[in-house]
Motif scaffolding. Structure first.
Motif, short mmCIF file in Angstrom:
data_model
loop_
_atom_site.label_atom_id
_atom_site.label_comp_id
_atom_site.label_asym_id
_atom_site.label_seq_id
_atom_site.Cartn_x
_atom_site.Cartn_y
_atom_site.Cartn_z
N THR A 211 0.80 -1.23 0.00
CA THR A 211 0.00 0.00 0.00
C THR A 211 0.82 1.28 0.00
OG1 THR A 211 -0.19 0.02 2.42
CG2 THR A 211 -1.93 -1.13 1.17
N LYS A 212 2.06 1.21 0.52
CA LYS A 212 2.87 2.42 0.65
C LYS A 212 4.18 2.35 -0.11
CE LYS A 212 1.07 3.15 5.30
NZ LYS A 212 1.42 3.15 6.72
N GLY A 213 4.47 1.20 -0.69
CA GLY A 213 5.72 1.05 -1.44
C GLY A 213 6.95 1.06 -0.56
N THR A 214 6.86 0.52 0.65
CA THR A 214 7.97 0.60 1.61
C THR A 214 8.89 -0.62 1.57
OG1 THR A 214 6.57 -0.33 3.33
CG2 THR A 214 6.68 2.08 3.18
N GLY A 215 8.80 -1.44 0.56
CA GLY A 215 9.66 -2.61 0.47
C GLY A 215 9.28 -3.46 -0.72
N ASP A 216 9.95 -4.58 -0.87
CA ASP A 216 9.70 -5.51 -1.97
C ASP A 216 8.59 -6.47 -1.54
OD1 ASP A 216 9.68 -7.47 -3.91
OD2 ASP A 216 11.78 -8.06 -3.62
N PRO A 217 7.38 -6.30 -2.09
CA PRO A 217 6.27 -7.14 -1.63
C PRO A 217 6.51 -8.64 -1.83
CG PRO A 217 5.46 -5.39 -3.06
CD PRO A 217 6.95 -5.33 -3.07
N GLN A 218 7.16 -9.02 -2.91
CA GLN A 218 7.36 -10.45 -3.14
C GLN A 218 8.32 -11.04 -2.11
OE1 GLN A 218 7.66 -11.77 -7.16
NE2 GLN A 218 6.14 -10.29 -7.86
N ALA A 219 9.37 -10.34 -1.79
CA ALA A 219 10.30 -10.82 -0.76
C ALA A 219 9.61 -10.86 0.60
CB ALA A 219 11.54 -9.93 -0.70
N LEU A 220 8.79 -9.88 0.89
CA LEU A 220 8.07 -9.85 2.17
C LEU A 220 7.00 -10.93 2.22
CD1 LEU A 220 7.97 -5.99 2.57
CD2 LEU A 220 9.23 -7.61 4.00
N LEU A 221 6.39 -11.25 1.08
CA LEU A 221 5.45 -12.37 1.03
C LEU A 221 6.17 -13.67 1.36
CD1 LEU A 221 2.73 -13.72 0.36
CD2 LEU A 221 3.44 -13.67 -2.06
N SER B 276 4.41 -13.12 -11.70
CA SER B 276 4.58 -12.22 -12.85
C SER B 276 3.51 -11.13 -12.89
CB SER B 276 4.56 -13.02 -14.16
OG SER B 276 3.30 -13.64 -14.34
N GLY B 277 2.40 -11.34 -12.19
CA GLY B 277 1.33 -10.35 -12.15
C GLY B 277 0.52 -10.52 -10.88
N PRO B 278 1.11 -10.21 -9.74
CA PRO B 278 0.45 -10.48 -8.46
C PRO B 278 -0.87 -9.72 -8.29
CG PRO B 278 2.69 -9.63 -8.14
CD PRO B 278 2.39 -9.56 -9.58
N ASP B 279 -1.83 -10.39 -7.71
CA ASP B 279 -3.11 -9.78 -7.35
C ASP B 279 -2.98 -9.30 -5.90
OD1 ASP B 279 -5.67 -9.04 -6.71
OD2 ASP B 279 -6.60 -10.93 -7.33
N TRP B 280 -2.42 -8.10 -5.75
CA TRP B 280 -2.15 -7.62 -4.40
C TRP B 280 -3.43 -7.33 -3.63
CZ3 TRP B 280 2.08 -9.42 -3.04
CH2 TRP B 280 3.23 -9.38 -3.82
N LEU B 281 -4.53 -7.03 -4.33
CA LEU B 281 -5.79 -6.83 -3.61
C LEU B 281 -6.24 -8.12 -2.93
CD1 LEU B 281 -7.86 -4.50 -5.97
CD2 LEU B 281 -6.78 -3.94 -3.78
N ALA B 282 -6.07 -9.25 -3.61
CA ALA B 282 -6.41 -10.54 -2.99
C ALA B 282 -5.51 -10.80 -1.78
CB ALA B 282 -6.28 -11.67 -4.00
#
Length: 153
Positions: A35-45, A97-103
């Motif tokens: 939501t804020k762009g404060t890191g790499d979402p895939q690595a944090l996932l 390759s195209g994450p559904d971040w809303l889900a």
């Protein structure tokens, strides 16, 4: 997290609660990255899944198995296992390759409610429902031992 009932004094619940705290922090970091762009979402996932998978397995193979055998909280355990399956189903299948971040954000919100239900509902109820021999078995059981959790079936 729960601090008022004393159930953290049971070693297994104390450990699961500490894991909940780490999972909640990891989920918060992932939410902020999305939501804020404060890191790499895939690595944090990946970091969140690294905490969540062994935790879920420990719950299902340990405490939940004892509660099913005891019987009085079996319905609650089934609901929590269904929530595990739902949350893992979303987080484990993110298209890299195209994450559904809303889900993912929806799953994180359900994860927060799920943890709250365990902390303030199931854990205190388990302390009352399970006899001392069950807690003794849980204390002797190695972490992660037992059958296959639902999210790996």
């Amino acid at each position: 997290m729960c601090n008022y009932c004393g159930c953290r004094e049971f070693p297994l619940i104390g450990r699961l609660t500490a894991e909940h705290e780490a999972i909640a922090e990891a989920a918060g970091r992932l939410r902020d990255a999305i939501t804020k762009g404060t890191g790499d979402p895939q690595a944090l996932l990946d970091a969140l899944l690294g905490l969540l998978k062994p935790h879920t397995a420990a719950e299902e193979q340990g405490l939940f198995a004892e509660l099913r055998a005891e019987g009085s909280l079996a319905g609650a355990v089934e609901q929590l296992c269904a929530e595990h399956d739902d949350i893992h189903g979303v987080l484990n299948t993110v298209d890299r390759s195209g994450p559904d971040w809303l889900a993912v954000l929806g799953a994180l919100q359900r994860l927060r409610r799920h943890i709250d239900n365990e902390e303030h509902g199931l854990f205190p109820a388990a302390v009352i429902a399970l006899p001392i021999p069950a807690w003794d078995r849980l204390d002797r059981r190695p972490a992660g031992s037992g059958g296959t959790p639902g999210w790996q079936r």
